[in-house]
Design an enzyme around this catalytic site. Structure first.
Site, PDB file in Angstrom:
ATOM      1  N   GLY A  30      21.399  49.637  49.118  1.00  0.00           N
ATOM      2  CA  GLY A  30      22.306  50.037  50.209  1.00  0.00           C
ATOM      3  C   GLY A  30      22.967  51.358  49.876  1.00  0.00           C
ATOM      4  N   ASN A  31      23.974  51.728  50.633  1.00  0.00           N
ATOM      5  CA  ASN A  31      24.700  52.968  50.325  1.00  0.00           C
ATOM      6  C   ASN A  31      26.161  52.852  50.757  1.00  0.00           C
ATOM      7  OD1 ASN A  31      24.928  53.983  53.161  1.00  0.00           O
ATOM      8  ND2 ASN A  31      22.698  53.948  52.988  1.00  0.00           N
ATOM      9  N   ASN A  32      26.912  53.918  50.476  1.00  0.00           N
ATOM     10  CA  ASN A  32      28.369  53.888  50.657  1.00  0.00           C
ATOM     11  C   ASN A  32      28.850  54.147  52.077  1.00  0.00           C
ATOM     12  OD1 ASN A  32      29.330  53.310  48.165  1.00  0.00           O
ATOM     13  ND2 ASN A  32      29.218  55.421  47.435  1.00  0.00           N
ATOM     14  N   SER A  33      27.958  54.286  53.038  1.00  0.00           N
ATOM     15  CA  SER A  33      28.404  54.638  54.383  1.00  0.00           C
ATOM     16  C   SER A  33      29.300  53.530  54.957  1.00  0.00           C
ATOM     17  CB  SER A  33      27.176  54.845  55.275  1.00  0.00           C
ATOM     18  OG  SER A  33      27.599  55.005  56.589  1.00  0.00           O
TER      19      SER A  33
END
Ligand code: C5P
Length: 396
Positions: free
Chosen positions: A205-208
């Site tokens: 996943g990512n930090n968005s």
């Protein structure tokens, strides 16, 4: 012309609300008035009843016709609610959903857009509690026309003074104009990060946070657009708005499918989502176990589809496509390359090396083919969203 309910709350600036009401009526709007008990200490309800030729709502328990529920009726009738002046107390009630008198109950029952025009003592305005409440209101999509610096009733000059009635009327007028800008336009907006499964329990996943995409969806809906908000993993609340059609997706493949489907009937696409660049070549069908003495794990990743590029290359007509470039280094160089490679009409470039994820503010540069870059100053994501939607409205 619009049905406007004007809420008058306790403060010396209440007398100026009469001029606001009169000018809104002169512009052809239908105006109704709701007053708090404290507002009536500064100005009488007769003034407003005479101006609007309609009774002022100031009591939830009217005896004249107990079968009717006047505040619910008024809430439904309202197409725009303005609070002028908005006291610190009323702002606190609105921000926290408190409904203990006619005004606070009616505004809570209103789903129409709301504009709040605060007026208060400078210390009350600067108080962290007021700041917190204002920020909550803005997050809920309420427009706040900030007070100005000028002579307060206390006899000194400071920030907290309500803008002049003419400026308030202009603000309301501009707000209503802007609402018309994207009527009958469909805008697809993506938000948040995609999730690429590794095994049944883990993912890439990512930090968005989804803040930017959601702010864009709100701004586009405020401008009257029919919005398809395609969102992945987000950490902020989703907007409740009849103009926003929410579609949840998980992976980049899901997002591609939904974007292509929605874009067929759309006028524009804004790709604010942080789409993963890589996904597992094979998603394990069981939880990957660590082996004894295992110090490394190799995962084989393959490229995800580039949604922006896929949609741009298929695009016909005069549809507009806006992409984002979140970079930690060589911002403009990379963003320029993306503008070229991805075939977007605009790229919104932002430097994410500094405190951007989850933050309410950002600093962006707008890139457009054959045009000079526009460097926007640091501002709230809400404001950036508004400006991007203005840009889109002009193009459409
Ligand atoms: O990840 P990247 O920096 O290439 O993202 C730039 C733009 O491309 C963003 O608007 C993002 O939403 C979009 N993108 C996409 N599909 C991908 C990767 C990014 O549409 N697989």
């Amino acid at each position: 012309m619009v049905n406007i309910t004007t809420y008058i709350t306790g403060g010396i600036a209440a007398y100026k609300a009469a001029i606001v009401v009169r000018n809104l009526e002169k512009m052809g709007h239908k105006v109704r008035v709701v007053m708090t008990e404290n507002a009536k200490k500064f100005v009488t309800s007769q003034t407003f009843a005479a101006l609007t030729k309609y009774p002022v709502l100031d009591d939830l328990w009217l005896k004249s016709n107990e079968a009717e529920i006047p505040h619910v009726h008024l809430a439904k009738w309202t197409e725009l609610a303005i609070v002028v002046p908005a006291s610190a107390d009323f702002i606190a009630k609105m921000a926290n959903g408190i409904a203990n008198d006619a005004a606070s109950t009616t505004i809570l029952a209103t789903s129409a857009p709301k504009i709040v025009i605060p007026a208060m003592n400078d210390n009350m305005w600067e108080n962290p509690a007021t700041k917190r409440n204002i920020s909550l209101l803005m997050k809920d999509g309420v427009k706040v026309m900030p007070p100005v610096t000028g002579m307060l009733a206390e006899g000194y000059s400071a920030k907290g003074r309500m803008p002049d009635p003419e400026e308030i009327v202009k603000y309301v007028h501009d707000f209503l104009q802007n609402r018309q800008n994207l009527v009958n336009k469909k805008i697809v907006i993506t938000a948040g990060g995609t999730i690429e499964a590794i095994d049944p329990v883990r993912y890439i996943g990512n930090n968005s946070s989804g803040k930017m995409g959601i702010a864009l969806a709100r701004a586009a809906a405020d401008a009257g657009a029919d919005v398809s908000l395609i969102y992945g993993n987000i950490s902020v609340e989703l907007p409740e708005d009849n103009n926003i059609h929410k579609i949840q997706v998980t992976s980049s493949e899901d997002m591609l499918e939904k974007v292509q489907e929605e874009f067929k009937s759309a006028d524009a696409l804004i790709m604010a989502a942080a789409v993963a660049d890589w996904r597992m070549k094979e998603v394990a069908d069981h939880k990957l176990k660590k082996q004894a003495n295992q110090n490394e794990l190799q995962l084989t990743l393959v490229k995800t589809p580039d949604i922006l590029k896929a949609v741009s290359t298929q695009k016909k007509d005069n549809k507009i496509i806006i992409g984002f470039a979140a970079e930690t280094n060589n911002l403009l160089e990379n963003a320029n390359r993306k503008l070229e490679e991805k075939g977007a009409d605009y790229i919104v470039a932002n430097d994410v090396s500094k405190d951007v994820f989850g933050n309410d503010e950002d600093q962006v540069t707008i890139l457009q083919k054959n045009a000079k870059n526009q460097v926007w100053p640091r501002m709230s994501k809400q404001k950036i969203a508004q400006k991007i939607i203005d840009l889109l409205s002009n193009q459409l």
